[in-house]
Scaffold this motif. Structure first.
Motif, PDB file in Angstrom:
ATOM      1  N   GLN A  27      25.134   2.357 -51.394  1.00 57.64           N
ATOM      2  CA  GLN A  27      25.603   1.904 -49.962  1.00 57.64           C
ATOM      3  C   GLN A  27      25.152   0.341 -50.014  1.00 57.64           C
ATOM      4  OE1 GLN A  27      24.144   4.921 -47.657  1.00 57.64           O
ATOM      5  NE2 GLN A  27      26.121   5.897 -47.311  1.00 57.64           N
ATOM      6  N   HIS A  28      26.119  -0.549 -49.538  1.00 54.38           N
ATOM      7  CA  HIS A  28      25.836  -1.809 -48.831  1.00 54.38           C
ATOM      8  C   HIS A  28      26.554  -2.063 -47.663  1.00 54.38           C
ATOM      9  CE1 HIS A  28      23.414  -3.169 -52.437  1.00 54.38           C
ATOM     10  NE2 HIS A  28      24.209  -2.367 -53.099  1.00 54.38           N
ATOM     11  N   PHE A  29      26.117  -2.052 -46.552  1.00 52.48           N
ATOM     12  CA  PHE A  29      26.970  -1.874 -45.484  1.00 52.48           C
ATOM     13  C   PHE A  29      27.521  -3.266 -45.229  1.00 52.48           C
ATOM     14  CE2 PHE A  29      24.165   2.012 -44.206  1.00 52.48           C
ATOM     15  CZ  PHE A  29      25.235   2.772 -44.516  1.00 52.48           C
ATOM     16  N   LEU A  30      28.874  -3.184 -45.038  1.00 49.43           N
ATOM     17  CA  LEU A  30      29.306  -4.813 -44.596  1.00 49.43           C
ATOM     18  C   LEU A  30      29.280  -5.055 -43.288  1.00 49.43           C
ATOM     19  CD1 LEU A  30      31.458  -7.068 -45.246  1.00 49.43           C
ATOM     20  CD2 LEU A  30      33.462  -5.329 -44.701  1.00 49.43           C
ATOM     21  N   LEU A  52      43.576   6.551 -46.229  1.00 44.45           N
ATOM     22  CA  LEU A  52      42.094   7.206 -46.318  1.00 44.45           C
ATOM     23  C   LEU A  52      41.418   6.120 -46.693  1.00 44.45           C
ATOM     24  CD1 LEU A  52      40.492   9.798 -46.859  1.00 44.45           C
ATOM     25  CD2 LEU A  52      41.320   9.909 -49.006  1.00 44.45           C
ATOM     26  N   GLU A  53      40.130   6.107 -45.835  1.00 42.85           N
ATOM     27  CA  GLU A  53      39.201   5.245 -46.034  1.00 42.85           C
ATOM     28  C   GLU A  53      37.910   5.900 -46.626  1.00 42.85           C
ATOM     29  OE1 GLU A  53      35.645   2.025 -44.183  1.00 42.85           O
ATOM     30  OE2 GLU A  53      37.374   3.070 -42.757  1.00 42.85           O
ATOM     31  N   ILE A  54      37.540   5.257 -47.900  1.00 42.23           N
ATOM     32  CA  ILE A  54      36.517   5.902 -48.786  1.00 42.23           C
ATOM     33  C   ILE A  54      35.110   5.189 -48.207  1.00 42.23           C
ATOM     34  CG2 ILE A  54      35.480   6.450 -51.083  1.00 42.23           C
ATOM     35  CD1 ILE A  54      38.524   6.406 -51.959  1.00 42.23           C
ATOM     36  N   GLY A  55      34.263   6.110 -47.826  1.00 39.10           N
ATOM     37  CA  GLY A  55      33.061   5.460 -47.621  1.00 39.10           C
ATOM     38  C   GLY A  55      32.950   4.340 -46.411  1.00 39.10           C
ATOM     39  N   PRO A  56      33.214   5.056 -45.227  1.00 40.81           N
ATOM     40  CA  PRO A  56      33.411   4.079 -44.020  1.00 40.81           C
ATOM     41  C   PRO A  56      31.933   3.631 -43.406  1.00 40.81           C
ATOM     42  CG  PRO A  56      33.569   6.395 -43.275  1.00 40.81           C
ATOM     43  CD  PRO A  56      33.582   6.339 -44.842  1.00 40.81           C
ATOM     44  N   GLY A  57      30.855   4.464 -43.893  1.00 38.55           N
ATOM     45  CA  GLY A  57      29.424   3.913 -43.551  1.00 38.55           C
ATOM     46  C   GLY A  57      29.387   3.801 -42.109  1.00 38.55           C
ATOM     47  N   SER A 119      41.732   2.619 -48.761  1.00 36.68           N
ATOM     48  CA  SER A 119      41.124   1.653 -48.592  1.00 36.68           C
ATOM     49  C   SER A 119      39.528   1.856 -48.586  1.00 36.68           C
ATOM     50  CB  SER A 119      41.604   0.876 -46.988  1.00 36.68           C
ATOM     51  OG  SER A 119      40.983  -0.224 -46.770  1.00 36.68           O
ATOM     52  N   GLY A 120      38.714   0.601 -48.501  1.00 41.77           N
ATOM     53  CA  GLY A 120      37.302   0.969 -48.429  1.00 41.77           C
ATOM     54  C   GLY A 120      36.574  -0.293 -48.845  1.00 41.77           C
ATOM     55  N   ASN A 121      35.298  -0.292 -48.491  1.00 44.82           N
ATOM     56  CA  ASN A 121      34.331  -0.980 -49.283  1.00 44.82           C
ATOM     57  C   ASN A 121      33.430   0.098 -50.105  1.00 44.82           C
ATOM     58  OD1 ASN A 121      32.264  -2.552 -50.022  1.00 44.82           O
ATOM     59  ND2 ASN A 121      31.070  -1.987 -48.079  1.00 44.82           N
ATOM     60  N   PHE A 122      34.056  -0.051 -51.517  1.00 43.12           N
ATOM     61  CA  PHE A 122      33.657   1.028 -52.307  1.00 43.12           C
ATOM     62  C   PHE A 122      32.337   1.003 -52.965  1.00 43.12           C
ATOM     63  CE2 PHE A 122      38.205   0.245 -52.940  1.00 43.12           C
ATOM     64  CZ  PHE A 122      38.971   1.399 -52.156  1.00 43.12           C
ATOM     65  N   PRO A 123      31.440   1.982 -52.895  1.00 46.25           N
ATOM     66  CA  PRO A 123      30.316   2.040 -53.433  1.00 46.25           C
ATOM     67  C   PRO A 123      30.436   1.688 -54.964  1.00 46.25           C
ATOM     68  CG  PRO A 123      30.526   4.032 -52.324  1.00 46.25           C
ATOM     69  CD  PRO A 123      31.771   3.551 -52.305  1.00 46.25           C
ATOM     70  N   PHE A 144      46.863   0.567 -52.456  1.00 44.48           N
ATOM     71  CA  PHE A 144      45.309   0.939 -52.685  1.00 44.48           C
ATOM     72  C   PHE A 144      44.613  -0.939 -52.314  1.00 44.48           C
ATOM     73  CE2 PHE A 144      41.469   0.290 -55.135  1.00 44.48           C
ATOM     74  CZ  PHE A 144      41.038   1.767 -55.169  1.00 44.48           C
ATOM     75  N   SER A 145      43.963  -0.783 -51.490  1.00 42.92           N
ATOM     76  CA  SER A 145      43.017  -1.834 -51.092  1.00 42.92           C
ATOM     77  C   SER A 145      41.748  -1.748 -50.679  1.00 42.92           C
ATOM     78  CB  SER A 145      43.945  -2.616 -50.125  1.00 42.92           C
ATOM     79  OG  SER A 145      43.279  -3.951 -49.953  1.00 42.92           O
ATOM     80  N   GLY A 146      40.544  -2.708 -51.419  1.00 36.98           N
ATOM     81  CA  GLY A 146      39.380  -2.615 -51.045  1.00 36.98           C
ATOM     82  C   GLY A 146      38.509  -3.371 -51.887  1.00 36.98           C
ATOM     83  N   MET A 147      37.342  -3.239 -51.599  1.00 41.37           N
ATOM     84  CA  MET A 147      36.244  -4.231 -52.318  1.00 41.37           C
ATOM     85  C   MET A 147      35.454  -3.394 -53.508  1.00 41.37           C
ATOM     86  SD  MET A 147      34.031  -6.990 -50.072  1.00 41.37           S
ATOM     87  CE  MET A 147      33.589  -5.720 -48.825  1.00 41.37           C
ATOM     88  N   PHE A 148      35.392  -4.187 -54.442  1.00 42.21           N
ATOM     89  CA  PHE A 148      34.535  -3.733 -55.597  1.00 42.21           C
ATOM     90  C   PHE A 148      33.392  -4.927 -55.915  1.00 42.21           C
ATOM     91  CE2 PHE A 148      38.635  -1.800 -56.069  1.00 42.21           C
ATOM     92  CZ  PHE A 148      38.446  -0.548 -56.715  1.00 42.21           C
ATOM     93  N   GLN A 149      32.678  -4.543 -56.740  1.00 38.63           N
ATOM     94  CA  GLN A 149      31.934  -5.765 -57.538  1.00 38.63           C
ATOM     95  C   GLN A 149      32.788  -6.580 -58.068  1.00 38.63           C
ATOM     96  OE1 GLN A 149      29.051  -4.110 -60.064  1.00 38.63           O
ATOM     97  NE2 GLN A 149      28.543  -6.130 -61.183  1.00 38.63           N
ATOM     98  N   LYS A 150      32.532  -7.967 -57.770  1.00 38.62           N
ATOM     99  CA  LYS A 150      33.547  -9.065 -58.246  1.00 38.62           C
ATOM    100  C   LYS A 150      33.843  -8.758 -59.583  1.00 38.62           C
ATOM    101  CE  LYS A 150      34.351 -13.930 -58.492  1.00 38.62           C
ATOM    102  NZ  LYS A 150      33.761 -15.242 -58.304  1.00 38.62           N
ATOM    103  N   GLU A 151      33.311  -8.606 -60.680  1.00 30.03           N
ATOM    104  CA  GLU A 151      33.640  -8.348 -61.984  1.00 30.03           C
ATOM    105  C   GLU A 151      34.477  -7.146 -62.223  1.00 30.03           C
ATOM    106  OE1 GLU A 151      30.270  -6.300 -64.583  1.00 30.03           O
ATOM    107  OE2 GLU A 151      29.823  -8.322 -64.187  1.00 30.03           O
ATOM    108  N   VAL A 152      34.207  -6.195 -61.478  1.00 23.28           N
ATOM    109  CA  VAL A 152      35.255  -5.156 -61.803  1.00 23.28           C
ATOM    110  C   VAL A 152      36.386  -5.255 -61.009  1.00 23.28           C
ATOM    111  CG1 VAL A 152      35.643  -2.488 -61.143  1.00 23.28           C
ATOM    112  CG2 VAL A 152      33.214  -3.365 -61.639  1.00 23.28           C
TER     113      VAL A 152
END
Length: 278
Positions: A27-30, A52-57, A119-123, A144-152
């Motif tokens: 977890q890294h909360f936006l 469906l949002e995955i990991g909403p925190g 969607s999501g800010n994915f772990p 499908f739209s969301g945030m990953f580690q940049k290199e991924v």
């Protein structure tokens, strides 16, 4: 993912400090509202009525998804502290909070056979697995739209010839059009990760079926990149192809030289060769 027992939190559930980022959940909360809004706006709402949002925190992205009346937002969250916070602060969402591990959850329990977006800010620690599950469910997931580690995120969107082009690139782009949208710096998270993050969008292709065995396609791609410095002639030896086929010029190439369509075409001829040998 195994659940862990935590010491009882005595703070009120609506207190943001009552939700602690847990390393084992990645977890890294936006905390940046502008970034959250941009991620939400990356969804077009075309071809589906549910998201469906995955990991909403603590729901920084959730509230912008809820603002979009073109679809109904659901969230799936395994962290009990986050679930308590969401239930206390998003009363209109309460019935659509799924206390589940997305990777193990049977989405048909919620969506039946209806289309839905993700969607999501994915772990970081499960982001690749989320993509693979999306590919398994592609008949139901047009976007499908969301945030990953940049290199991924870059790897998923990269084209042939790139040093980061690999298994994830080919498999995702066989079924989806991939767009890298923007980069997010570490300081907008709590706690800040050690690397940049990247937001992408996957849009399912109009024709997302393969003219060959899907199982064989996955095997060819994974085998090829398992030894990415070798030519296909060497990396695909375990498939026991005929000598005649192995003389084809494509087998003198390395996997990063092949486009997604090349891999599909390659699988077609390999499948034919294996059938002729049977």
């Amino acid at each position: 993912m195994a659940k862990k027992t935590f010491k009882k939190n005595t703070k009120k559930p609506h207190d943001p400090n009552s939700v602690r980022a847990k390393k084992f959940l990645g977890q890294h909360f936006l905390e940046d509202e502008t970034v959250a809004q941009r991620i939400a706006e990356a969804l077009t709402g075309k071809g589906y009525k549910n998201v469906l949002e995955i990991g909403p925190g603590m729901g920084v992205l959730t509230k912008y998804l809820l603002d979009n009346k073109n679809f109904t937002t659901y969230v799936v969250e395994i962290d009990t502290e986050s679930v308590d916070y969401l239930k206390a602060n998003y009363l209109n969402l309460s019935s659509r909070i799924l206390e589940e591990d997305f990777l193990k959850y049977d989405v048909s329990k919620t969506f039946n056979d209806e289309q839905f977006a993700i969607s999501g800010n994915f772990p970081y620690n499960i982001s690749t697995q989320i993509v693979f599950k999306t590919l398994e469910l592609r008949q139901q997931i047009p976007e499908f739209s969301g945030m990953f580690q940049k290199e991924v995120a870059q790897r998923i969107c990269s084209k042939e010839g790139s040093k980061v082009y690999g298994i994830l690139s080919v498999l995702a782009q066989a079924f989806y059009d991939a767009e890298y949208l923007f980069t997010v710096p570490p300081e907008v998270f709590n706690p800040p990760p050690k690397v940049d993050s990247g937001v992408l969008r996957l849009t399912r292709k109009q024709d997302y079926s393969l003219p060959c065995s899907e199982k064989l396609f996955f095997r060819v791609v994974k085998s090829a990149f398992m030894h990415r410095r070798k030519t296909l002639r060497n990396s695909l030896k375990p498939l026991e192809l005929s000598d005649n086929l192995r003389e084809d010029t494509i087998f003198a190439k390395r996997p990063e030289q092949l486009s997604v369509q090349d891999f599909i075409d390659l699988t077609v001829i390999i499948e034919k060769d294996l059938q002729e040998q049977a």
